[in-house]
Write an enzyme that holds these catalytic residues in place. Structure first.
Site, PDB file in Angstrom:
ATOM      1  N   GLU A 170       0.837  -1.211   0.000  1.00 51.42           N
ATOM      2  CA  GLU A 170       0.000   0.000   0.000  1.00 51.42           C
ATOM      3  C   GLU A 170       0.867   1.253   0.000  1.00 51.42           C
ATOM      4  O   GLU A 170       1.983   1.235   0.499  1.00 51.42           O
ATOM      5  CB  GLU A 170      -0.848   0.024   1.279  1.00 51.42           C
ATOM      6  CG  GLU A 170      -2.282  -0.424   1.079  1.00 51.42           C
ATOM      7  CD  GLU A 170      -3.168   0.626   0.413  1.00 51.42           C
ATOM      8  OE1 GLU A 170      -2.649   1.518  -0.302  1.00 51.42           O
ATOM      9  OE2 GLU A 170      -4.397   0.548   0.617  1.00 51.42           O
ATOM     10  N   ASP A 171       0.312   2.333  -0.494  1.00 51.63           N
ATOM     11  CA  ASP A 171       1.015   3.623  -0.432  1.00 51.63           C
ATOM     12  C   ASP A 171       0.920   4.211   0.977  1.00 51.63           C
ATOM     13  O   ASP A 171       1.905   4.626   1.564  1.00 51.63           O
ATOM     14  CB  ASP A 171       0.463   4.605  -1.468  1.00 51.63           C
ATOM     15  CG  ASP A 171      -1.063   4.742  -1.444  1.00 51.63           C
ATOM     16  OD1 ASP A 171      -1.746   4.039  -0.663  1.00 51.63           O
ATOM     17  OD2 ASP A 171      -1.587   5.557  -2.220  1.00 51.63           O
TER      18      ASP A 171
ATOM     19  N   ASP B  66      -4.419   5.143   6.358  1.00 49.16           N
ATOM     20  CA  ASP B  66      -5.001   6.318   6.995  1.00 49.16           C
ATOM     21  C   ASP B  66      -5.986   5.800   8.055  1.00 49.16           C
ATOM     22  O   ASP B  66      -5.569   5.402   9.137  1.00 49.16           O
ATOM     23  CB  ASP B  66      -5.660   7.124   5.865  1.00 49.16           C
ATOM     24  CG  ASP B  66      -6.153   8.488   6.273  1.00 49.16           C
ATOM     25  OD1 ASP B  66      -5.479   9.153   7.053  1.00 49.16           O
ATOM     26  OD2 ASP B  66      -7.233   8.892   5.793  1.00 49.16           O
TER      27      ASP B  66
HETATM   28  P1  IMP Z   1      -8.012   4.454   4.448  1.00 48.15           P
HETATM   29  O1  IMP Z   1      -9.035   3.463   4.025  1.00 48.15           O
HETATM   30  O2  IMP Z   1      -8.621   5.614   5.194  1.00 48.15           O
HETATM   31  O3  IMP Z   1      -6.855   3.843   5.222  1.00 48.15           O
HETATM   32  O4  IMP Z   1      -7.483   5.139   3.123  1.00 48.15           O
HETATM   33  C1  IMP Z   1      -6.316   4.811   2.527  1.00 48.15           C
HETATM   34  C2  IMP Z   1      -6.245   5.473   1.160  1.00 48.15           C
HETATM   35  O5  IMP Z   1      -6.556   6.874   1.245  1.00 48.15           O
HETATM   36  C3  IMP Z   1      -4.839   5.436   0.613  1.00 48.15           C
HETATM   37  O6  IMP Z   1      -4.593   4.240  -0.094  1.00 48.15           O
HETATM   38  C4  IMP Z   1      -4.793   6.667  -0.268  1.00 48.15           C
HETATM   39  O7  IMP Z   1      -5.278   6.365  -1.553  1.00 48.15           O
HETATM   40  C5  IMP Z   1      -5.727   7.641   0.396  1.00 48.15           C
HETATM   41  N1  IMP Z   1      -4.990   8.631   1.233  1.00 48.15           N
HETATM   42  C6  IMP Z   1      -5.021   8.733   2.582  1.00 48.15           C
HETATM   43  N2  IMP Z   1      -4.220   9.714   3.020  1.00 48.15           N
HETATM   44  C7  IMP Z   1      -3.657  10.269   1.925  1.00 48.15           C
HETATM   45  C8  IMP Z   1      -2.697  11.337   1.726  1.00 48.15           C
HETATM   46  O8  IMP Z   1      -2.175  11.996   2.660  1.00 48.15           O
HETATM   47  N3  IMP Z   1      -2.359  11.599   0.432  1.00 48.15           N
HETATM   48  C9  IMP Z   1      -2.877  10.912  -0.621  1.00 48.15           C
HETATM   49  N4  IMP Z   1      -3.757   9.901  -0.479  1.00 48.15           N
HETATM   50  C10 IMP Z   1      -4.149   9.582   0.777  1.00 48.15           C
HETATM   51 MG    MG Z   2      -4.304   3.661  -1.971  1.00 46.89          MG
END
Ligand code: IMP
Ligand code: MG
Length: 176
Positions: free
Chosen positions: A97-98, A101
């Site tokens: 994963e990148d 969050d």
């Molecule tokens: P989660 O389901 O909230 O963990 O979301 C994760 C996804 O949100 C990541 O794979 C990113 O695509 C996007 N994301 C969350 N934070 C950032 C950020 O600071 N910059 C760019 N994309 C983000």
């Molecule tokens: Mg992503």
């Protein structure tokens, strides 16, 4: 209104850390192969750089999921836009994963992929924002960097589809 990018992690720092994680993964998977699952699009730069530093046999597959509804909060409802090409049965899977969050995307993905009977599943992320975590049960095995709650771009991560190609991690700043 114009945007400026402030460097948070330089190209050299990111490169060095990916080298360390690649070495650790190579040691942990000694005698095995790693089936890397790149989460598109954000995971693509990291997956390539990491794969080059892994010395055990590697195979790739790609998956695209959408987790965000409108706005910047992930909804918890994850839609598979592009599924994997190959079955996972018996494979040692590493999800790449990148950024993590809230953890909602990964919590869902791990549940879906477990049902496909891999030998193991581990998670590797370039960035983690631990202060944002909602899904506390998500256990990350390899994290390159934990960062504060700021919106970052570069190295695959975008703001409105821009900046994915930056060779470093930066914070978007707006000035008018
Ligand atoms: P989660 O389901 O909230 O963990 O979301 C994760 C996804 O949100 C990541 O794979 C990113 O695509 C996007 N994301 C969350 N934070 C950032 C950020 O600071 N910059 C760019 N994309 C983000
Ligand atoms: Mg992503």
């Amino acid at each position: 209104m114009s945007e400026k990018i402030r460097v948070l992690l330089s190209e050299e720092e990111v490169d060095r850390r990916i080298g360390e994680i690649g070495k650790q993964i190579s040691e942990d998977y000694a005698g095995k192969s790693v089936h890397m699952i790149c989460i598109l699009k954000g995971g693509v730069c990291f997956t390539c750089e990491l794969a080059k530093r892994i010395t055990v046999p590697v195979s790739f597959d790609f998956m695209s999921v959408s987790s965000y509804g409108s706005g910047t909060e992930s909804s918890g409802i994850v839609k598979i836009i592009k599924d994997l090409d190959e079955p996972l049965e018996g494979k040692d899977v590493l999800i790449v994963e990148d950024i993590i969050d809230s953890g909602r995307t990964l919590a869902y993905l791990v549940e879906v992929l477990k049902q496909r009977k891999p030998a193991s599943i581990k998670i590797c992320t370039l960035l983690d924002k631990p202060s944002r975590r909602v899904k506390k049960e998500v256990r990350v095995d390899y994290t390159c960097f934990s960062i504060p709650d700021e919106f970052v771009v570069g190295y695959g991560l975008d703001y409105d589809q821009k900046y994915r190609n930056l060779p470093y991690i930066g914070v978007v700043e707006f000035d008018d």
